[in-house]
Design a protein around this motif. Sequence first.
Motif, PDB file in Angstrom:
ATOM      1  N   ALA A 226       0.840  -1.199   0.000  1.00 11.80           N
ATOM      2  CA  ALA A 226       0.000   0.000   0.000  1.00 11.80           C
ATOM      3  C   ALA A 226       0.875   1.249   0.000  1.00 11.80           C
ATOM      4  O   ALA A 226       0.539   2.248  -0.632  1.00 11.80           O
ATOM      5  CB  ALA A 226      -0.924   0.002   1.214  1.00 11.80           C
ATOM      6  N   LEU A 228       3.800   1.585  -1.401  1.00 13.70           N
ATOM      7  CA  LEU A 228       4.317   1.769  -2.765  1.00 13.70           C
ATOM      8  C   LEU A 228       3.265   2.411  -3.655  1.00 13.70           C
ATOM      9  O   LEU A 228       3.547   3.357  -4.397  1.00 13.70           O
ATOM     10  CB  LEU A 228       4.743   0.414  -3.345  1.00 13.70           C
ATOM     11  CG  LEU A 228       5.401   0.472  -4.717  1.00 13.70           C
ATOM     12  CD1 LEU A 228       6.777   1.090  -4.609  1.00 13.70           C
ATOM     13  CD2 LEU A 228       5.495  -0.915  -5.336  1.00 13.70           C
ATOM     14  N   VAL A 229       2.041   1.895  -3.563  1.00 10.29           N
ATOM     15  CA  VAL A 229       0.968   2.437  -4.399  1.00 10.29           C
ATOM     16  C   VAL A 229       0.655   3.882  -4.002  1.00 10.29           C
ATOM     17  O   VAL A 229       0.189   4.663  -4.822  1.00 10.29           O
ATOM     18  CB  VAL A 229      -0.294   1.539  -4.304  1.00 10.29           C
ATOM     19  CG1 VAL A 229      -1.463   2.169  -5.020  1.00 10.29           C
ATOM     20  CG2 VAL A 229       0.002   0.173  -4.897  1.00 10.29           C
ATOM     21  N   SER A 230       0.951   4.262  -2.767  1.00 12.25           N
ATOM     22  CA  SER A 230       0.725   5.644  -2.354  1.00 12.25           C
ATOM     23  C   SER A 230       1.894   6.546  -2.719  1.00 12.25           C
ATOM     24  O   SER A 230       1.971   7.673  -2.253  1.00 12.25           O
ATOM     25  CB  SER A 230       0.493   5.704  -0.847  1.00 12.25           C
ATOM     26  OG  SER A 230      -0.645   4.949  -0.509  1.00 12.25           O
ATOM     27  N   GLY A 231       2.816   6.025  -3.506  1.00  8.60           N
ATOM     28  CA  GLY A 231       3.915   6.850  -3.985  1.00  8.60           C
ATOM     29  C   GLY A 231       5.071   6.989  -3.016  1.00  8.60           C
ATOM     30  O   GLY A 231       5.919   7.852  -3.172  1.00  8.60           O
TER      31      GLY A 231
END
Lengths: 345, 502
Positions: A226, A228-231
């Motif tokens: 999560a 990673l997906v949030s940058g």
Amino acid sequence: MSNSTADTRVGGGGLRPLQILQRAISSGYLVFALTILYVLAVWPFVPEILSRTNLVAILLQVIPLFIAAMGLMLVLMVAQIDLSATSIMALSCVVGASIITAQGGYMAGSPMATIVAIVVILAIGIAFGLLNGFCTAYMEMPSFLVTLTTMMFFSGAAIWYTALHTASGSSIGSLPGSFVQLGYGGIFGIPYAGIAAVLIGLGTHFLLTGTVFGRWIVAVGFNPRAALVSGIPVRRVIVWTFVISGICSAIAGIIYTARLEAGMPILGQRILLDIIGATVIGGVSLFGGTGRVLGVFFGVLFLSVVDNGLQLMGLSLSSVFAIKGSVILFAALLDVLRHKMVARS
Amino acid sequence: MSDVLLSVRNLNKGFFGVQVLKDVSFDVQKGHVLGLLGENGSGKSTTMNLVGGILQRDSGTIELAGAGIAPQNARDAQALGIAFIHQELSLFQNLSVEENIFLDHFPLRAGPLPLIDRRALRRKATEALALVGLETAPSTPVSRLPQGERQLVEIAKALTREAKLIIFDEPTTSLTAPESKRLFEIIERLRSQGMSIIYISHILGDVMRLCDDIVVLRDGQVIATEPVAQTSIERIVSQMVGRSIDNLFPERDKHCDASRSALSLRGVSQPGIVRDISFDLHPGEVLGISGLMGSGRSELARIIFGLDPYAAGEISVNGRRLRAGSPRTAMDAGIAFLTEDRRGEGLVMEASIAENILLPSLPKQASGFMSYLKPAHVTALAREMSEKVHVRAASIDRTAVRALSGGNQQKVVIGKWLLTAPQVFILDEPTRGIDVGAKYEVYKIINQLVANGAAVLMISSEIEELIGMADRIMVMSRGEPRGFFDRENFDREALMRAALWD
């Protein structure tokens, strides 16, 4: 459905014994309370535990342990582990000692020697932290394996390096006074090491609670995908925690080395368990995501007080080890219980 | 009636003083499929957890074939003939199909030693798989099966335990259309063999097609118990939400500015994943992507957002070429990405609502990653956003998102991306597993976004949803675009045909 009902749950009202127990387990002050209980329990047998000299001794013991534990806490918070902390201490410090030792040190006698040695020690801490972090985050190797092997490598290297620089091969002594005073010296009666510990503790607390990096650590620890997906630059965050751990180990190493007045290649071999144990006792979850500076301080204090009390009672080193081991196991059990309680609520 | 298999009477259950179920009563007839319906939080799962032995009731009775039962755990319930097939399957991926089916009742060889009779295992597993029409070798590891076949393995497992009642909790959420169709055939066959089934789903079309009777729950109470023949989707929806929703999709004016391109793909390809994808997404446009699972639609979203690499082609945002391989770069260019895996990738479940909402926009709130964040300021930001997207929770900085219902969780995910002020919002299954009311709110947020000039790329398995929401639909199959449909040409059949075109 049971999930959505949980947020309407309210505390308060009469507490049942089980709830009190649960509160106690998840309380941040449980360990501190246990420390006081322990002191009260052993005080009748060894009243000197509360003597001024002994309290100072405990505090001096706490300082470097706490500094090293700060670094490890951050690593544990991203759900990794750093077993090489004490080996980084040993290797960086024998290299540092070889610069300043009066017995043929590279910069023996130079007024800049101590400064250079400190910079070199810190640089080695950073470099080895980078190595651990790079292998873990970018090469995707388990940190347990990476740091277990770097631990062996750094320890071996420290012994080899010492043998290369001394006739005896056991330690690099004859350190200058300007370095040695970092161990017990201070200003206005406050030891330098204590000032460093307070600054590092406050800095870490600030880092965790007040900065973007702190939030990133928590997110990466709980759920790296999560994050990673949030940058979030997950890999960079992991590397940073290892680097900070390396720096903290190096600083703790400086304090130990200054106190011993010699660079010892076997420095810290016995305190690795103390560092890991204190962080876990202090409520840092091995599953990642949770950790508080104050908790770790209590953990370090608890372990140091237990250790001190057992030694005052004249127990042999082996019994002290056995008892400390069981205390840490108990702390790990508490961690699991706490984790389960969070999962259930 | 003699043909009642399961009879639930006056079931009550509370958690920590909050009454979750109030006098829930219903019957399941032998050889019938009962649809259990209700919004998230209405008590469906709690009811089924009581029947399945996972939770214990406070009061009330459950009778199975006329005898009162009180299963203390899932194993008890299984022994009584109640099989519970959960939304998230409970198979061991590293074990083979046959090992999974017989995991807790392996056929043993004669003799004193507990040795597995491999030959009997293979034979029985083959029989069980034949019952569900699965032609996979029993020795295949479950990890190699597609999602739909895994579900069939679960069903086969239930059948070998001689289940009398099978409970399906949202079985089609992760299935492709043909897989769902096959599941429905099997359910019908089981029914014709006298098996009783409880079917929980948000997809009311399926419920209408499949079920004999329905029970609607709202706030822990039974609102309606009716044969399917006497009800309608509109009626069920109004029973579920307690008011009538005339239109499932909110109205939207056309905002699309076709002269500009917010997101543009030119020949984007990645071997084995997607091939030659080109399109322009305009500001104010909702472009739907339809396709079966595995058609490359989610993979394409991941490529655009920089999570996965691509070998050829070009992606630009607002006319500027986007560097590949970094979500951060994509975010800086104004892209947001709601993943289909809400729990695994969308949220940090243990963290608070505020933490989650703030996560992607933290760097914007500080000058550097080691510099100070004003706690009051960021909490206020999170609070404002959580109110804007209507997250319902006691506290935004103490409530962990784990404790929220699916719909509220999804609103947190949407909120966290809205805070980054995206120009291109990729939504992968934005309404999966959330209830009708929450769906409507998500649609309204999408409409608001495009009204403000953002572009939305919306991936969905529900064709009705795309027809209701999109300005244009791209159909994908086997990693390739199979056609674009404008709003005037939306046709359910044509879209399905394009998706199935091989």
